[in-house]
Design an enzyme around this catalytic site. Structure first.
Site, PDB file in Angstrom:
ATOM      1  N   ASP A   1      -5.946  35.893  38.087  1.00  0.00           N
ATOM      2  CA  ASP A   1      -6.900  34.814  38.470  1.00  0.00           C
ATOM      3  C   ASP A   1      -7.376  33.478  38.079  1.00  0.00           C
ATOM      4  O   ASP A   1      -8.226  32.776  37.735  1.00  0.00           O
ATOM      5  CB  ASP A   1      -7.651  35.542  38.703  1.00  0.00           C
ATOM      6  CG  ASP A   1      -8.384  36.871  38.064  1.00  0.00           C
ATOM      7  OD1 ASP A   1      -8.215  36.575  36.424  1.00  0.00           O
ATOM      8  OD2 ASP A   1      -8.987  38.025  38.053  1.00  0.00           O
TER       9      ASP A   1
ATOM     10  N   LYS B   1     -13.140  42.531  50.648  1.00  0.00           N
ATOM     11  CA  LYS B   1     -12.107  41.990  51.425  1.00  0.00           C
ATOM     12  C   LYS B   1     -11.353  42.648  52.181  1.00  0.00           C
ATOM     13  O   LYS B   1     -10.945  43.148  52.570  1.00  0.00           O
ATOM     14  CB  LYS B   1     -10.831  42.688  49.549  1.00  0.00           C
ATOM     15  CG  LYS B   1     -11.219  42.848  47.872  1.00  0.00           C
ATOM     16  CD  LYS B   1     -10.661  43.235  47.379  1.00  0.00           C
ATOM     17  CE  LYS B   1     -10.839  43.158  46.166  1.00  0.00           C
ATOM     18  NZ  LYS B   1     -10.383  44.545  45.243  1.00  0.00           N
TER      19      LYS B   1
HETATM   20  P1  PGA Z   1      -7.278  42.757  43.042  1.00  0.00           P
HETATM   21  O1  PGA Z   1      -8.504  42.260  41.383  1.00  0.00           O
HETATM   22  O2  PGA Z   1      -7.037  41.698  43.714  1.00  0.00           O
HETATM   23  O3  PGA Z   1      -6.275  43.251  41.641  1.00  0.00           O
HETATM   24  O4  PGA Z   1      -7.599  43.923  43.688  1.00  0.00           O
HETATM   25  C1  PGA Z   1      -9.948  41.834  42.013  1.00  0.00           C
HETATM   26  C2  PGA Z   1     -10.857  42.717  42.151  1.00  0.00           C
HETATM   27  O5  PGA Z   1     -11.076  43.949  41.666  1.00  0.00           O
HETATM   28  O6  PGA Z   1     -12.115  42.021  42.668  1.00  0.00           O
HETATM   29 ZN    ZN Z   2     -12.697  44.513  41.612  1.00  0.00          ZN
END
Ligand code: PGA
Ligand code: ZN
Length: 429
Positions: free
Chosen positions: A207, A341
Site C-alpha cells: 500500500d 470495505k
Molecule cells: P487487505 O488490507 O486489503 O490486505 O485486507 C487492508 C486492511 O487490512 O485494512
Molecule cells: Zn485492516
C-alpha cells in the site's frame, strides 16, 4: 436506462486478475473495478476465482466475468440506474446465496459501483452527491486521510508484525492541506529511514508505506515521530495503527515474530500482554486509533481493550462490514468504529446500510481501500457522500492509492467554499 453491460478481466495493483465492468446508459459509459485484499476472511462476501492452477495460479476471474456478461446483464438491462437498491437487490436475488458465492462478490460489486456512477450521471450530479442522496443525507464532508507511512504484516517483506502505521492530519484546515502535511511527512520519513537503514529501507509495501527492516512497532513509531517533527507538524498530525492481528493469531496467542524465518516462539503474547502493549503505546505516542488489535474471533479482548477508552478501536476482519457482526459488536460494546470495505459486503446499498448501523451507534467509520487496488476512485466519493469523516487509502504515493486522494482533491476544489473538512471531528463530522 441501462442498455448494455460488458465485463473484462484486468489486473489489480498486485498484478492479480480482477473484474472490470463497462456499464452503458443513454448518458454514456460508466466503468468500475473490484479491489481485492490479502486477508480474505471467512465471514465476508465471496470473491469468485477460477481455481484453474494452470492459469494465473488459479486467480483468474473468467467465471465472474461470464456471470456478468450473461446473467447479470440480462437481469439489469432496461433498469433505471438511479434506483441503486433495486439494482443491487436484483443481483442479490439472482445470486440466491448468503455470501454472493454464486455470481461472485467481485462480479456483483463491480456492477453495483458502475451502476452508481451511471445513476449520478443520469441525475447530472456529482457522484458523492448521488451517494449522499441514496443515504438520505444532506451534508457532505471531506474525510481525514489515514495515510500509511510504514508497512508491515502481510503487506511487506520486513519482520514487522503490525500491518500499518498511519498518520492522520486532523489539525489541517482543509483536505488539501492534510495532503500537503501527509506528503511532506512522507518525504521527511524517507530521509529519516535512509539515514538509519540506508536507501534499501525505503522500499515500499503493497500500500505504498516504507518497509524498513524493523521488527518492532516502537521502532517504526519512533521513525514516524522524527519525520513529523522535522516536517514541523508535531501537534497537528496524530497516529493510527492497523495491527491486523488476525494474521498472526496462533491458537489463542499472538506471534509478533510470525514472519521471522527462525522464530523461536519466545515472542508469543497473550491477549492480556497485547492489551498491556497497546496501553503503553497509547501512553508513549499520539495514537488515536487502532484497527484489528486482536483476532477476528477474539471478541473478548477487543471488548476489554475498547472499554479502556484509550483510542478509537476499529473492527476490520472482526466485522467484515457485515450487518449481523456489526449489530453484535454494537450490542456487546466490542469496538467503536467500522472499517468499511465495499468488497467485504458486496454492494453499494449494503455498504450504505452498514455505515448507517455504525453511525446510529455513535461509532466512527473508516472507508477503506484494499491491498490489491485499481485506478477506480469510487471510495473517495463514497467517503464524502456518506460523511464518514475518515478514509484509509494507503500512502501518499503509488498510482492506485493516489487515485483516491487525488479524487478527493478534485472534490474539494469543486466544493470550493462549501467544502467541509472533517478535521478534529474525524469521528463524528
Ligand atoms: P487487505 O488490507 O486489503 O490486505 O485486507 C487492508 C486492511 O487490512 O485494512
Ligand atoms: Zn485492516
Amino acid at each position: 436506462a441501462i442498455t448494455r453491460i460488458k465485463a473484462r478481466q484486468v489486473f489489480d495493483s498486485r498484478g492479480i486478475p480482477t473484474v472490470e465492468v463497462d456499464l452503458f446508459t443513454n448518458k454514456g459509459m460508466f466503468r468500475a473495478a473490484a479491489p481485492s485484499g490479502a486477508s480474505s476472511g471467512i465471514y465476508g462476501a465471496f470473491e469468485l476465482r477460477d481455481g484453474d492452477k494452470g492459469k494465473y495460479l488459479g486467480k483468474g476471474v473468467s467465471k465472474a466475468i461470464k456471470n456478468i456478461n450473461e446473467k447479470i446483464s440480462e437481469a439489469l438491462i432496461g433498469m433505471d440506474p438511479t434506483l441503486q437498491s433495486q439494482i443491487d437487490q436484483a443481483m442479490i436475488d439472482l445470486d440466491k446465496t448468503e455470501n454472493k458465492g454464486e455470481l461472485g462478490a467481485n462480479a456483483i460489486l463491480a456492477v453495483s459501483i458502475a451502476a452508481c456512477k451511471a445513476g449520478a450521471a443520469e441525475k447530472e450530479v456529482p457522484l458523492y452527491k448521488h451517494i449522499a442522496d441514496l443515504a438520505g443525507k444532506t451534508g457532505v464532508v471531506l474525510p481525514v486521510p489515514a495515510i500509511t507511512v510504514i508497512s508491515g504484516g502481510k503487506h511487506a517483506g520486513n519482520n514487522l508484525a503490525v500491518q500499518e502505521i498511519m498518520i492522520l492530519p486532523i489539525g489541517a484546515n482543509s483536505f488539501e492541506e492534510a495532503m500537503q502535511m501527509g506528503s511532506e511527512t512522507y518525504h521527511h520519513l524517507k530521509v529519516v529511514i535512509t539515514e538509519k537503514y540506508g536507501s534499501i529501507g525505503c522500499n515500499v509495501g503493497e500500500d505504498g508505506g516504507f518497509a524498513p527492516d524493523i521488527s518492532s512497532v516502537t521502532e517504526g513509531l519512533d521513525l514516524v515521530k522524527e519525520a513529523i517533527e522535522r516536517a514541523g507538524y508535531n501537534e497537528r498530525i496524530k497516529l493510527a495503527l492497523d495491527v491486523s492481528a488476525t494474521d498472526f493469531c496462533i491458537g489463542k496467542k499472538y506471534d509478533l515474530d510470525f514472519k521471522s524465518p527462525n522464530r523461536s516462539g519466545q515472542n508469543f503474547k497473550t491477549g492480556e500482554d497485547m492489551i498491556e502493549m497497546y496501553n503503553q503505546l497509547c501512553a508513549d505516542y499520539p495514537i488515536i486509533s487502532i484497527e484489528e488489535p486482536f483476532d477476528k474471533d477474539d471478541w473478548e479482548h477487543t471488548k476489554l481493550f475498547c472499554s479502556l477508552g484509550l483510542c478509537q478501536v476499529v473492527g476490520d476482519a472482526l466485522l467484515m462490514s457485515n450487518p449481523k457482526r456489526i449489530e453484535r459488536a454494537v450490542h456487546e460494546g466490542t469496538c467503536n468504529a467500522l472499517l468499511l470495505k465495499v468488497n467485504h459486503i458486496g454492494t453499494v446499498t449494503e455498504a450504505i446500510e452498514a455505515v448507517k448501523l455504525a453511525k446510529d451507534a455513535g461509532w466512527g467509520v473508516v472507508v477503506s481501500h484494499r491491498s490489491g487496488e485499481t485506478e477506480d476512485s469510487f471510495i473517495a466519493d463514497l467517503a464524502v457522500g456518506l460523511a464518514t469523516g475518515q478514509i484509509k487509502a494507503g500512502a501518499a504515493c503509488r498510482g492506485e492509492r493516489l487515485a483516491k486522494y487525488n479524487q478527493l482533491l478534485r472534490i474539494g476544489e469543486e466544493l470550493g467554499d462549501d467544502a467541509v473538512y472533517a478535521g478534529d471531528n474525524w469521528r463524528s463530522p
